[in-house]
Design an enzyme around this catalytic site. Structure first.
Site: not given
Ligand SMILES: Cc1c2[nH]c(c1CCC(=O)O)Cc1[nH]c(c(CCC(=O)O)c1C)Cc1[nH]c(c(CCC(=O)O)c1C)Cc1[nH]c(c(C)c1CCC(=O)O)C2
Length: 382
Positions: A48, A52, A61, A98, A176
């Site tokens: 990652r 962020r 973003r 992703d 998921y």
């Protein structure tokens, strides 16, 4: 899983020209470590690493949704390059995308919600719902944006570092798809394994088929190493790991290697990150790359490298395993821990790729990431 001869990806006929158009690689440390070499220092990258904690990520973003970033090659490529531009000490890039693009390609809706993370409004409730998934997934059509992003990024990288392609592991994706999002107990998805074992296996193999093609497509577009993220593997019992998670992982690696070989491609190493898998019996099943197809195993931070080496031997390379929270430890704390962990790794021997044991978290100060990389360069020297 389809046979290699059936590879109908567009890249199957164009990959030689695509690869010939890339600038030569200047830093091959990652590829040497992934080939089992005990390199002069450990190559380092961070799961990652585009995300962020970077102000330049947040700036992009702000104007684009998460999946718009994944699906727009120019944006995905710009985000991939951000950490590489900022941190010259990184030894690898990983394409911005992703793991959940696979369920999307299979026909499921996935939303990324600001505080909640991923949400599937219509999860698979019973095996009857499997029939709602696309029977045949046209990977070029559904996921071709990722291949374009990879080719574009190889050009933008200008050979600075290798580019890693990736996908989620079938079990993690099934979790998921059945839970409808994240979970603490995994009661729905693990419930399926007990209640519907045969249907679960069929679903996992269907997911594996898409993952295999997606990985091959990424290599044909320019990915130089692959990683499969099994983020929820540690939720399974060792028996479930062996029965449900492992077979589709083996199918994927076998499909990737045999398909590339049939196309005349030299092949790429694959890393498996089975997060939370600590049982010696499960780890032993992953110790022989010639049997599994996975050259490198990613470790989380809850294991000691020397103890793991005792279990898996030296044939498989290892990646990891810094505690992601070390980045909140202050400069001195980071330096001390990096020095300690590097010593454990040197004592363990074998190929080592330095990384965090899970993704970097959003509140890390960017300069602490830079300091961490500097310390790894210093203390992993042999
Ligand atoms: C489980 C998983 C996912 N995605 C991924 C995993 C496996 C690794 C792991 O276990 O963390 C993998 C992933 N996700 C992302 C990448 C990009 C490449 C990289 O920099 O590593 C990679 C390799 C971008 C992302 N994926 C996501 C973001 C943040 C989303 C945003 O910008 O709003 C990024 C940069 C969103 C995401 N995507 C996912 C979740 C649970 C979330 C929400 C929680 C979170 O933010 O970490 C699913």
């Amino acid at each position: 899983m389809s046979t290699p001869q059936e590879c109908t990806l567009k890249g199957a006929s164009t990959w030689r020209d695509t690869l010939a158009s890339f600038p030569p690689l200047k830093n091959d440390l990652l590829l040497r470590a992934a080939a089992g070499e005990e390199t002069e220092r450990a190559p380092v990258w961070v799961m990652r690493q585009a995300g962020r904690y970077l102000p330049e990520f947040l700036a992009i973003r702000k104007d684009h949704s998460f999946f718009e970033c994944c699906q727009t090659p120019a944006l995905a490529s710009a985000l991939t390059l951000q950490p590489i531009d900022r941190y010259p000490r990184l030894d690898a890039s990983i394409i911005f995308c992703d793991i959940l693009v696979v369920p999307q390609a299979m026909g499921m809706t996935v939303l990324m919600q600001p505080e909640k993370g991923p949400v599937f409004p219509e999860p698979l409730v019973t095996p009857d719902d499997i029939s709602k998934l696309r029977e045949h997934v046209d990977v070029d059509k559904e996921l071709g944006y990722l291949f374009e992003a990879i080719t574009l990024t190889r050009k933008g990288l200008d050979g600075r570092v290798p580019l890693i392609g990736f996908c989620g592991a079938p079990w993690t994706l099934m979790a998921y798809m059945v839970e409808g999002g994240g979970s603490k107990t995994f009661e729905k998805s693990k419930g399926w394994l007990y209640r519907y074992p045969e249907e679960s296996k069929r679903l996992l193999e269907r997911v594996a088929r898409v993952c295999g093609e997606l990985l091959v497509g990424q290599v044909l577009a320019g990915a130089q190493l692959l990683q499969v993220f099994d983020s929820w593997a540690g939720e399974l019992t060792p028996h479930q790991f062996q029965t449900f998670a492992l077979p589709p992982l083996l199918s994927i690696a076998s499909y990737v290697h045999s398909t590339l070989s049939a196309l005349g491609h030299p092949g790429v190493p694959i890393t498996l990150f089975p997060k939370g898998v600590h049982s010696p019996s499960s780890l032993s099943l992953l110790s022989d790359p010639s049997a599994t197809g996975y050259a490198t195993l990613g470790l989380d931070w809850q294991v000691d490298p020397q103890e793991i080496r005792q279990i898996v031997g030296k044939t498989v390379n290892l990646q990891g395993n810094f505690d992601p929270v070390v980045l909140y430890g202050g400069k001195e704390g980071i330096e001390k821990e990096v020095e300690r962990v590097c010593e454990r790794w040197k004592g363990a021997g074998g190929g080592w790729i330095a990384n965090l044991g899970h993704g970097i978290t959003p509140n890390v100060k960017p300069e602490m990431m830079g300091w961490f990389l500097e310390c790894v360069h210093k203390y992993s020297k042999r």
